[in-house]
Design a protein around this motif. Structure first.
Motif, mmCIF file in Angstrom:
data_model
loop_
_atom_site.group_PDB
_atom_site.id
_atom_site.type_symbol
_atom_site.label_atom_id
_atom_site.label_comp_id
_atom_site.label_asym_id
_atom_site.label_seq_id
_atom_site.Cartn_x
_atom_site.Cartn_y
_atom_site.Cartn_z
ATOM 1 N N GLY A 12 -15.339 9.940 -4.112
ATOM 2 C CA GLY A 12 -15.931 8.921 -4.978
ATOM 3 C C GLY A 12 -17.447 8.924 -4.859
ATOM 4 O O GLY A 12 -18.157 8.616 -5.821
ATOM 5 N N GLY A 51 -11.805 7.809 -4.549
ATOM 6 C CA GLY A 51 -12.081 6.505 -5.158
ATOM 7 C C GLY A 51 -13.024 5.639 -4.352
ATOM 8 O O GLY A 51 -13.217 4.457 -4.653
ATOM 9 N N GLY A 52 -13.620 6.233 -3.331
ATOM 10 C CA GLY A 52 -14.428 5.449 -2.385
ATOM 11 C C GLY A 52 -15.631 4.749 -2.996
ATOM 12 O O GLY A 52 -16.154 3.807 -2.389
ATOM 13 N N PHE A 55 -13.165 1.555 -4.234
ATOM 14 C CA PHE A 55 -12.392 0.899 -3.173
ATOM 15 C C PHE A 55 -11.696 1.944 -2.312
ATOM 16 O O PHE A 55 -11.230 2.967 -2.815
ATOM 17 C CB PHE A 55 -11.327 -0.029 -3.782
ATOM 18 C CG PHE A 55 -10.764 -1.015 -2.787
ATOM 19 C CD1 PHE A 55 -11.485 -2.145 -2.433
ATOM 20 C CD2 PHE A 55 -9.530 -0.796 -2.197
ATOM 21 C CE1 PHE A 55 -10.980 -3.055 -1.512
ATOM 22 C CE2 PHE A 55 -9.018 -1.698 -1.265
ATOM 23 C CZ PHE A 55 -9.743 -2.829 -0.925
ATOM 24 N N ALA A 70 -3.639 -2.382 -0.116
ATOM 25 C CA ALA A 70 -5.030 -1.936 -0.243
ATOM 26 C C ALA A 70 -5.078 -0.480 -0.695
ATOM 27 O O ALA A 70 -5.931 -0.083 -1.505
ATOM 28 C CB ALA A 70 -5.755 -2.115 1.093
ATOM 29 N N GLY A 74 -6.834 1.391 -3.852
ATOM 30 C CA GLY A 74 -7.621 2.614 -3.725
ATOM 31 C C GLY A 74 -7.141 3.692 -4.696
ATOM 32 O O GLY A 74 -7.949 4.393 -5.329
ATOM 33 N N THR A 78 -9.030 5.770 -7.950
ATOM 34 C CA THR A 78 -9.101 7.204 -8.286
ATOM 35 C C THR A 78 -8.730 7.437 -9.754
ATOM 36 O O THR A 78 -9.217 8.379 -10.372
ATOM 37 C CB THR A 78 -8.175 8.069 -7.384
ATOM 38 O OG1 THR A 78 -6.820 7.870 -7.745
ATOM 39 C CG2 THR A 78 -8.365 7.783 -5.915
ATOM 40 N N ALA A 131 -4.691 9.284 -8.662
ATOM 41 C CA ALA A 131 -3.743 8.509 -7.831
ATOM 42 C C ALA A 131 -3.223 9.274 -6.617
ATOM 43 O O ALA A 131 -2.178 8.920 -6.061
ATOM 44 C CB ALA A 131 -2.579 7.966 -8.658
ATOM 45 N N THR A 133 -1.498 11.107 -3.815
ATOM 46 C CA THR A 133 -0.085 11.476 -3.707
ATOM 47 C C THR A 133 0.819 10.458 -4.394
ATOM 48 O O THR A 133 2.018 10.670 -4.517
ATOM 49 C CB THR A 133 0.374 11.479 -2.227
ATOM 50 O OG1 THR A 133 0.119 10.162 -1.708
ATOM 51 C CG2 THR A 133 -0.344 12.500 -1.384
ATOM 52 N N ASN A 135 1.280 7.688 -2.871
ATOM 53 C CA ASN A 135 1.801 6.967 -1.700
ATOM 54 C C ASN A 135 0.659 6.513 -0.807
ATOM 55 O O ASN A 135 -0.366 7.200 -0.712
ATOM 56 C CB ASN A 135 2.723 7.865 -0.876
ATOM 57 C CG ASN A 135 3.973 8.207 -1.650
ATOM 58 O OD1 ASN A 135 4.760 7.340 -1.980
ATOM 59 N ND2 ASN A 135 4.130 9.473 -1.976
ATOM 60 N N PRO A 136 0.866 5.358 -0.117
ATOM 61 C CA PRO A 136 -0.200 4.847 0.753
ATOM 62 C C PRO A 136 -0.294 5.608 2.071
ATOM 63 O O PRO A 136 0.499 6.507 2.331
ATOM 64 C CB PRO A 136 0.222 3.394 0.988
ATOM 65 C CG PRO A 136 1.706 3.397 0.839
ATOM 66 C CD PRO A 136 2.022 4.465 -0.178
ATOM 67 N N TYR A 137 -1.270 5.199 2.861
ATOM 68 C CA TYR A 137 -1.505 5.694 4.236
ATOM 69 C C TYR A 137 -2.096 7.090 4.313
ATOM 70 O O TYR A 137 -2.067 7.712 5.374
ATOM 71 C CB TYR A 137 -0.230 5.607 5.109
ATOM 72 C CG TYR A 137 0.315 4.214 5.191
ATOM 73 C CD1 TYR A 137 -0.393 3.213 5.874
ATOM 74 C CD2 TYR A 137 1.507 3.870 4.568
ATOM 75 C CE1 TYR A 137 0.088 1.911 5.918
ATOM 76 C CE2 TYR A 137 1.992 2.575 4.616
ATOM 77 C CZ TYR A 137 1.282 1.602 5.290
ATOM 78 O OH TYR A 137 1.747 0.323 5.336
ATOM 79 N N VAL A 138 -2.590 7.598 3.204
ATOM 80 C CA VAL A 138 -3.380 8.836 3.266
ATOM 81 C C VAL A 138 -4.605 8.651 2.371
ATOM 82 O O VAL A 138 -4.652 7.723 1.566
ATOM 83 C CB VAL A 138 -2.606 10.095 2.797
ATOM 84 C CG1 VAL A 138 -1.617 10.563 3.817
ATOM 85 C CG2 VAL A 138 -1.935 9.881 1.447
ATOM 86 N N THR A 140 -7.479 10.970 -0.200
ATOM 87 C CA THR A 140 -7.295 12.037 -1.190
ATOM 88 C C THR A 140 -7.482 13.432 -0.601
ATOM 89 O O THR A 140 -7.256 14.420 -1.299
ATOM 90 C CB THR A 140 -8.242 11.844 -2.396
ATOM 91 O OG1 THR A 140 -9.540 11.519 -1.917
ATOM 92 C CG2 THR A 140 -7.746 10.739 -3.306
#
Ligand code: UDP
Length: 253
Positions: A12, A51-52, A55, A70, A74, A78, A131, A133, A135-138, A140
């Motif tokens: 981002g 997307g930093g 967010f 959250a 994020g 993206t 977007a 994966t 899925n959360p917790y990772v 890009t």
């Protein structure tokens, strides 16, 4: 050409340019011109954008937002960046550009379907992945490696702003820090060199995906890498090689 199909990872920050948040028209134009230059050199190119600038999931803690939620925010960030990028790519060139999202958002982007993405690339379309994966917790970084492997890209080009490769230590605080010309996946992981998330480096190592870390602000860098020039740092198998000592950030300008 050394590479005929690559995946470019942009954070981002590349979209925000000098700003801390949001979008910089100059930065977006630069991204579009670099991607279009690669495309017109005949390289099949897809992009994973972060997307930093809007967010990041780790910021959720400040508001007490649980991490998975959250991270959803994020991932939406993206999507916004991917649409901005498509808009600017369309404005500055006549390549066909497709945004593919890992989270269904069908009114604005195609769903990510691996074989369809490969088909787009074979037809010379630029594919922008949104977007992560899904899925959360990772971050890009992981989907950048994952998509590169899925789409049979020959390399991941990991674009950085404010640094021109992977260093032995933080060059901002350690004057003895040296840039690697080539560094192994294992050194990157064991020394915690923080070029990319460790999970992403592990995935690349296990499937032999070369990763080029380079200064995105240097015009033409991606094209030179695809043509075979040693720019920035190459993370791969084999032994570590340090670059000649030269002024920081000045080597390939
Ligand atoms: N994200 C996620 N899953 C993914 C990719 C991204 O949950 O597969 C979220 C995560 O919260 C991350 C945010 O999206 O912090 C923005 O991505 P990233 O931090 O990679 O952006 P960058 O630092 O590259 O600008």
């Amino acid at each position: 050409m050394r590479y005929s199909r690559v995946l470019v990872k942009l954070s981002g920050g590349a979209v925000a340019g000098e700003r801390e948040w949001g979008f910089s028209p100059d930065a977006l134009n630069h991204i579009a011109d670099e991607v279009l230059a690669l495309h017109s050199a005949g390289v099949e190119v897809s992009v994973v954008v972060g997307g930093g600038n809007i967010f990041k999931g780790e910021l959720g803690e400040e508001w007490g937002i649980e991490r998975a939620e959250a991270d959803n925010i994020g991932m939406m960030a993206t999507v916004i960046n991917a649409l901005m990028l498509r808009g600017v790519l369309n404005a500055r060139g006549d390549a066909e550009v497709r945004v593919m999202s890992a989270i269904p958002i069908n009114a604005v982007a195609e769903p990510y379907i691996r074989l369809r993405a490969i088909n787009h690339l074979s037809k010379g379309f630029i594919v922008v992945h949104a977007a992560g994966t899904g899925n959360p917790y990772v971050t890009t970084d992981y989907p950048a490696v994952q998509r590169a492997l899925e789409l049979r890209a020959q390399a991941l080009l990991s674009a950085k702003n404010g640094t021109d490769g992977v260093y032995t230590a933080d060059p901002g605080t350690d004057p003895t820090a040296r840039r690697y010309l080539r560094v192994s996946y294992d050194t990157t992981i064991q020394e915690d060199l923080r070029a990319l998330d460790q999970s992403a480096v592990l995935l690349a190592r296990d499937h032999d995906l070369p990763i080029h870390v380079f200064d995105f602000d240097a015009p033409g860098a991606m094209r030179c890498i695809c043509e075979g020039e040693d720019i920035g740092t190459l993370i791969g198998h084999g032994s570590d090689v340090l670059a000649e000592r030269k002024a920081l950030n000045a080597e390939h300008r």
